[in-house]
Design an enzyme around this catalytic site. Structure first.
Site, PDB file in Angstrom:
ATOM      1  N   GLU A 157       3.920  -5.308   0.801  1.00 13.63           N
ATOM      2  CA  GLU A 157       5.397  -4.680   1.097  1.00 13.63           C
ATOM      3  C   GLU A 157       6.230  -5.493   0.027  1.00 13.63           C
ATOM      4  O   GLU A 157       7.529  -5.266   0.581  1.00 13.63           O
ATOM      5  CB  GLU A 157       5.671  -4.365   2.504  1.00 13.63           C
ATOM      6  CG  GLU A 157       4.854  -3.624   3.173  1.00 13.63           C
ATOM      7  CD  GLU A 157       4.831  -1.926   3.335  1.00 13.63           C
ATOM      8  OE1 GLU A 157       6.125  -1.690   3.241  1.00 13.63           O
ATOM      9  OE2 GLU A 157       4.011  -1.180   3.533  1.00 13.63           O
ATOM     10  N   HIS A 174       9.413  -4.770   8.816  1.00 19.32           N
ATOM     11  CA  HIS A 174       9.303  -6.087   7.758  1.00 19.32           C
ATOM     12  C   HIS A 174      10.130  -7.300   8.223  1.00 19.32           C
ATOM     13  O   HIS A 174      11.163  -7.294   8.846  1.00 19.32           O
ATOM     14  CB  HIS A 174      10.251  -5.646   6.582  1.00 19.32           C
ATOM     15  CG  HIS A 174       9.427  -4.346   5.617  1.00 19.32           C
ATOM     16  ND1 HIS A 174      10.227  -3.331   4.943  1.00 19.32           N
ATOM     17  CD2 HIS A 174       8.311  -4.286   5.398  1.00 19.32           C
ATOM     18  CE1 HIS A 174       9.410  -2.464   4.686  1.00 19.32           C
ATOM     19  NE2 HIS A 174       8.345  -2.880   4.716  1.00 19.32           N
ATOM     20  N   CYS A 192      17.468  -4.788   2.130  1.00 25.06           N
ATOM     21  CA  CYS A 192      16.240  -4.007   1.630  1.00 25.06           C
ATOM     22  C   CYS A 192      16.488  -3.264   0.302  1.00 25.06           C
ATOM     23  O   CYS A 192      15.616  -2.954  -0.319  1.00 25.06           O
ATOM     24  CB  CYS A 192      16.033  -2.529   2.691  1.00 25.06           C
ATOM     25  SG  CYS A 192      15.670  -3.066   4.327  1.00 25.06           S
TER      26      CYS A 192
HETATM   27  O1  SUG Z   1       9.734   1.411   4.505  1.00 22.42           O
HETATM   28  N1  SUG Z   1      12.156   3.512   5.371  1.00 22.42           N
HETATM   29  C1  SUG Z   1      11.868   2.154   4.585  1.00 22.42           C
HETATM   30  C2  SUG Z   1      12.762   1.393   4.854  1.00 22.42           C
HETATM   31  C3  SUG Z   1      12.532   0.178   4.197  1.00 22.42           C
HETATM   32  C4  SUG Z   1      13.496  -1.131   4.223  1.00 22.42           C
HETATM   33  N2  SUG Z   1      13.204  -2.022   3.694  1.00 22.42           N
HETATM   34  C5  SUG Z   1      12.970  -3.515   3.903  1.00 22.42           C
HETATM   35  N3  SUG Z   1      13.072  -3.810   5.211  1.00 22.42           N
HETATM   36  N4  SUG Z   1      13.088  -4.401   3.031  1.00 22.42           N
HETATM   37  C6  SUG Z   1      10.440   1.766   5.250  1.00 22.42           C
HETATM   38  O2  SUG Z   1      10.312   2.119   6.375  1.00 22.42           O
HETATM   39  C7  SUG Z   1      12.069   6.084   5.759  1.00 22.42           C
HETATM   40  C8  SUG Z   1      11.813   7.338   5.059  1.00 22.42           C
HETATM   41  C9  SUG Z   1      11.822   8.559   5.902  1.00 22.42           C
HETATM   42  O3  SUG Z   1      11.736   8.406   6.889  1.00 22.42           O
HETATM   43  O4  SUG Z   1      12.181   9.509   5.199  1.00 22.42           O
HETATM   44  C10 SUG Z   1      11.551   4.813   5.114  1.00 22.42           C
HETATM   45  O5  SUG Z   1      10.749   4.888   4.390  1.00 22.42           O
END
Ligand code: SUG
Length: 415
Positions: A161, A229, A346
């Site tokens: 990731e 994460h 993020c």
């Molecule tokens: O991968 N949300 C992302 C958020 C990512 C956050 N990034 C870090 N922590 N670096 C994920 O979970 C939600 C999409 C949706 O539900 O439509 C989403 O993918």
């Protein structure tokens, strides 16, 4: 000269709340809500402008082409025939969370003296698993100079990731540092999205020195509590590691290993008694940008939600009053992204490099931010309900909105 550049993902015109990330509490809670893509992207631009005005180097990545017709075609379907959850995955604007785009090892850390980037496979979540093709094309354009080495993804089944599970400590950005890869094993029924095999592969490909590389397990309790994460519970910048007490599986040995490899580092730990894991996750205190301002002071760019959480506000006030190493707290409003579990950290990928080596179209100026803002204001959909995702008219609007932005920024090559 090496400086840290934060590359933010511009929120794409298909931004929606389809609840696709189990283990991500905000995504699950807001599933089915009506999204506001235009507001979301403008919030992102305002954050970039804010950081630029603080004297920080700022870059960006463009939204990917959505729906991803190529991915749907590989699945033997298309936008007219795909089941709703497959179409939603093809439509996701999740590439906005650039911290997951790649893992970056700056030149001072690598054997060949180049800055290495490995695009992340994001293989654990369907809607993110097809980001890497578009992201790789973009990284190859932005970082085409010989100063960089851009790698394809580590292959499935080893989930990767990117920088969301990677921290770097260094006396200064341009000096050799300690790279810390945080991986997951289990998490109360939620997937551990970063696998140690992927982290080790990235470290080997980047030519990192074993003495300055650590692999640390994330606490299963943190994953179960919504830290999908590591960057939800920890963030590092230069000499400073800012971390929640419950971040790592074995906290004492993790800190001992970090101190042994980087004796100059300072660890600022937030105790569970002061800010509970639940408050840390809900407020995104750690999903902040910890940055060094031109004055040399460290600042924490937090989501506005952090200051609205009493335990977090009290902790920050006491830290500042007590003359702790974080000297300034700078709130930004990224609520539309936050509602899908993506805070300020993020939304950005940090690349410590010489800005002269980066394709200038990926570096922001006030003028290019104005141009992007105008394209977004003119073309991004105002709102999207999940039931609208199959609408051919919406799909056409999303495609043309992105092309209008690319054209405004002279990046039609990505079209
Ligand atoms: O991968 N949300 C992302 C958020 C990512 C956050 N990034 C870090 N922590 N670096 C994920 O979970 C939600 C999409 C949706 O539900 O439509 C989403 O993918």
């Amino acid at each position: 000269m090496i400086v840290e550049i934060n590359f933010d993902g511009i929120v794409g015109p298909s931004h929606n709340y389809a609840g696709m990330s189990p283990g991500n509490i905000a995504s699950a809670t807001n599933a089915g809500a009506v999204s506001r893509p235009r507001d979301a992207a403008l919030q992102g631009i305002a954050k970039m402008r804010h950081n630029l005005s603080q004297g920080l180097a700022q870059g960006w990545f463009m939204p990917l082409d959505r729906p991803n017709a190529e991915w749907l075609s590989q699945l033997g379907t298309d936008t007219g025939g795909a089941e709703p959850h497959i179409l939603a995955a093809a439509m996701s604007a999740s590439a906005m969370w650039a911290a997951n785009a790649a893992t970056v090892s700056p030149a001072p850390d690598t054997a060949d003296g180049r800055c290495h980037l490995s695009v992340a496979n994001l293989s654990t979540m369907a809607h993110r698993s097809h980001e890497w093709t578009g992201t790789l094309a973009q990284l190859r354009l932005a970082f085409a100079a010989p100063a960089f080495a851009v790698h394809p993804p580590v292959l499935a089944p080893f989930g990767d990731e990117g920088a969301a599970n990677h921290m770097r400590l260094a006396p200064q950005h341009g000096e050799p540092g300690l790279e810390i890869f945080v991986y997951g094993v289990s998490g109360g029924g939620f997937p551990a999205r970063q696998h140690i095999e992927a982290s080790k592969a990235v470290a080997r490909r980047h030519g990192l020195t074993p003495e300055r590389t650590l692999f640390i397990e994330q606490a299963p309790r943190a994953i179960a509590g919504g830290a999908f994460h590591n960057d939800v519970v920890a963030v590092a910048n230069e000499r400073l590691l800012f971390v929640h007490e419950s971040a790592f599986a074995d906290r004492d040995s993790a800190y001992a290993a970090i101190r042994a490899a980087a004796p100059w580092c300072e660890i600022v730990e937030v105790a569970e008694n002061d800010v509970s894991l639940a408050d840390a996750v809900a407020s995104y205190l750690f999903n902040a940008q910890l940055v060094t301002l031109p004055s040399g002071e460290q600042a924490l760019v937090v989501p506005t939600e952090a200051l609205a959480t009493p335990s977090v506000k009290a902790w920050l006030d006491a830290h500042i009053a007590g003359n702790g190493p974080i000297r300034r707290v700078l709130p930004v409003d990224v609520r539309q992204s936050m509602a899908n579990g993506g805070g300020p950290a993020c939304l950005r990928l940090r690349v410590a490099c010489d800005p002269a080596d980066v394709d200038p179209r990926f570096l922001c100026t006030e003028a290019s931010l104005d141009a992007a803002e105008k394209a977004i204001a003119d073309h991004w959909p105002e709102s999207i309900a999940t039931a609208d995702l199959a609408s051919p008219a919406l799909i056409a609007d999303i495609r043309s909105a992105r092309l209008a932005l690319l054209s405004a920024l002279n990046l039609d090559a990505l079209g």
